[in-house]
Write an enzyme that holds these catalytic residues in place. Structure first.
Site, PDB file in Angstrom:
ATOM      1  N   ARG A  21      37.907  51.425  48.146  1.00  0.00           N
ATOM      2  CA  ARG A  21      36.622  51.243  48.828  1.00  0.00           C
ATOM      3  C   ARG A  21      36.667  50.069  49.811  1.00  0.00           C
ATOM      4  NH1 ARG A  21      35.475  52.678  43.534  1.00  0.00           N
ATOM      5  NH2 ARG A  21      35.748  50.507  42.950  1.00  0.00           N
ATOM      6  N   ARG A  60      44.259  40.294  44.751  1.00  0.00           N
ATOM      7  CA  ARG A  60      44.637  39.623  43.514  1.00  0.00           C
ATOM      8  C   ARG A  60      45.817  38.698  43.785  1.00  0.00           C
ATOM      9  NH1 ARG A  60      40.406  40.566  42.075  1.00  0.00           N
ATOM     10  NH2 ARG A  60      39.620  41.694  40.259  1.00  0.00           N
ATOM     11  N   ASP A  93      42.352  34.206  49.592  1.00  0.00           N
ATOM     12  CA  ASP A  93      41.170  34.038  48.744  1.00  0.00           C
ATOM     13  C   ASP A  93      41.541  34.056  47.266  1.00  0.00           C
ATOM     14  OD1 ASP A  93      38.263  33.823  48.448  1.00  0.00           O
ATOM     15  OD2 ASP A  93      38.364  35.862  47.637  1.00  0.00           O
ATOM     16  N   GLU A 106      45.446  31.005  39.546  1.00  0.00           N
ATOM     17  CA  GLU A 106      44.244  31.399  38.819  1.00  0.00           C
ATOM     18  C   GLU A 106      44.588  31.901  37.417  1.00  0.00           C
ATOM     19  OE1 GLU A 106      41.013  33.368  41.365  1.00  0.00           O
ATOM     20  OE2 GLU A 106      42.845  33.759  42.494  1.00  0.00           O
ATOM     21  N   HIS A 122      38.425  32.247  45.928  1.00  0.00           N
ATOM     22  CA  HIS A 122      38.100  33.549  45.319  1.00  0.00           C
ATOM     23  C   HIS A 122      36.611  33.849  45.513  1.00  0.00           C
ATOM     24  CE1 HIS A 122      39.589  36.546  42.051  1.00  0.00           C
ATOM     25  NE2 HIS A 122      38.728  37.131  42.875  1.00  0.00           N
ATOM     26  N   ALA A 126      33.745  38.015  47.608  1.00  0.00           N
ATOM     27  CA  ALA A 126      32.637  38.876  47.189  1.00  0.00           C
ATOM     28  C   ALA A 126      31.325  38.116  47.053  1.00  0.00           C
ATOM     29  CB  ALA A 126      32.976  39.543  45.862  1.00  0.00           C
TER      30      ALA A 126
END
Length: 336
Positions: A160, A241, A265, A270, A293, A296
């Site tokens: 998407r 990721r 990002d 992480e 990150h 979104a």
């Protein structure tokens, strides 16, 4: 009326009032955990999670590790709803085995991450960070930069978010190369993109943008061998990721001038704190534009993903089914 039997714990920041109201209207008792500044649910220990989630029926979660042991210690927990789309930190088999449901917020953040991806392409290509840093130091020398217009952009992954990036790139008259496990001739013709192998993307692209899930086959997709195939003028963008890129190799390539820049990002550190120094070096480079990150995390994107996550929780607690595109595992029908 909200009841403790429908207690929903939220371990994410920026949970909007409209979504809280929706949960309340559907008889859920909403418990938003006020995490200390700088601490996310992915940093919580299993014991901390067990304490926060004791008795909860629903959990709206970010990046916490969801293990078999945790689920076994939370027998009342019926549904875990990710406010996001990745689920590599979830033991999906355990969710299914133990009769629980795990969902993602499919479709909620596509536009936000796609916008962010284009923003990173422009920021790195036009050297915005470098020029502002120089101006702050009193140096107004003009640095020559690169257009996105009419460049070759390679997308690895076409879910998407990848398709949303394609839509945005059309305005820049780009040649778009795509790698996907499911090439679609109709899509290629209608959207004027070319499906090809990863090696072709690496060799020919001016911008390489990652939109693949993190699975065994994609881990360290961008490694020393991959970078050796790229143009020295290429720019790597990763909003997917951290594990898709070997950050140690990327750092050395950028320092050696074997790549023009990177827009990042997400980071290996992480999930592996021993690589924190590598991340620190990466984000200090003048030709890297870095964000925490946050692709979104627009107001609009968070509101959308909050609501998608909440609707999945309510559907399960009502004994119904969340949207099919959101369900990763549903163990309710599995014999136990």
């Amino acid at each position: 009326m909200a009841t403790a039997e429908r207690r929903v714990v939220v371990t994410q920041r920026y949970f909007d009032q409209a979504t809280i109201d929706y949960l309340n209207e559907n008889n859920c008792e909403v418990d938003i955990i006020d995490l200390p500044k700088g601490k996310a649910d992915g940093n919580l220990t299993p014991d901390e999670l067990k304490s926060l989630l004791a008795g909860a029926r629903g959990w709206i979660v970010g990046h916490a590790h969801i293990t078999r042991e945790l689920l076994q210690d939370l027998p009342n927990l019926a549904v875990i709803s990710r406010r996001g789309v990745g689920y590599e930190r979830v033991d999906v088999i355990a969710v299914r085995d133990l009769g629980r449901v795990i969902t993602i917020a499919a479709g909620g953040n596509d536009a936000s991450v796609a916008d962010h991806t284009i923003g990173l392409m422009l920021a790195v290509g036009r050297r915005l960070r470098e020029m502002q840093n120089r101006m702050q130091a009193g140096d107004w020398t003009i640095l020559v930069s690169s257009d996105l217009n009419r460049k070759t952009v390679g997308l690895i992954g076409l879910g998407r978010i990848g398709r949303s990036v394609v839509q945005r790139l059309k305005g820049f008259n780009c040649r778009i190369l795509v790698n996907s496990p499911h090439p679609d001739a109709d899509y290629a013709r209608n959207e004027n993109v070319t499906f090809c192998d990863v090696e072709t993307i690496l060799r020919e692209s001016d911008y390489i943008s990652l939109h693949a899930p993190l699975v065994a086959a994609t881990r360290n997709l961008i490694d020393e061998k991959a970078i050796a195939l790229m143009k020295p003028t290429a720019i790597v963008i990763n909003t997917a990721r951290g594990g898709l890129v070997d950050d140690c190799v990327l750092l050395q390539a950028l320092k050696d001038g074997r790549l023009a820049g990177a827009g990042l990002d997400v980071y290996l550190s992480e999930s592996d704190k021993s690589l924190a120094d590598v991340t620190a070096e990466l984000i200090a480079l003048p030709n890297v534009v870095a964000t925490p990150h946050s692709a979104a995390s627009s107001l609009e994107g968070l509101a959308r993903t909050n609501m998608v996550a909440a609707r999945s929780v309510v559907a399960v607690l009502d004994g119904g089914d969340p949207p099919e595109t959101c369900v990763i595992a549903d163990g309710r029908t599995r014999p136990r």
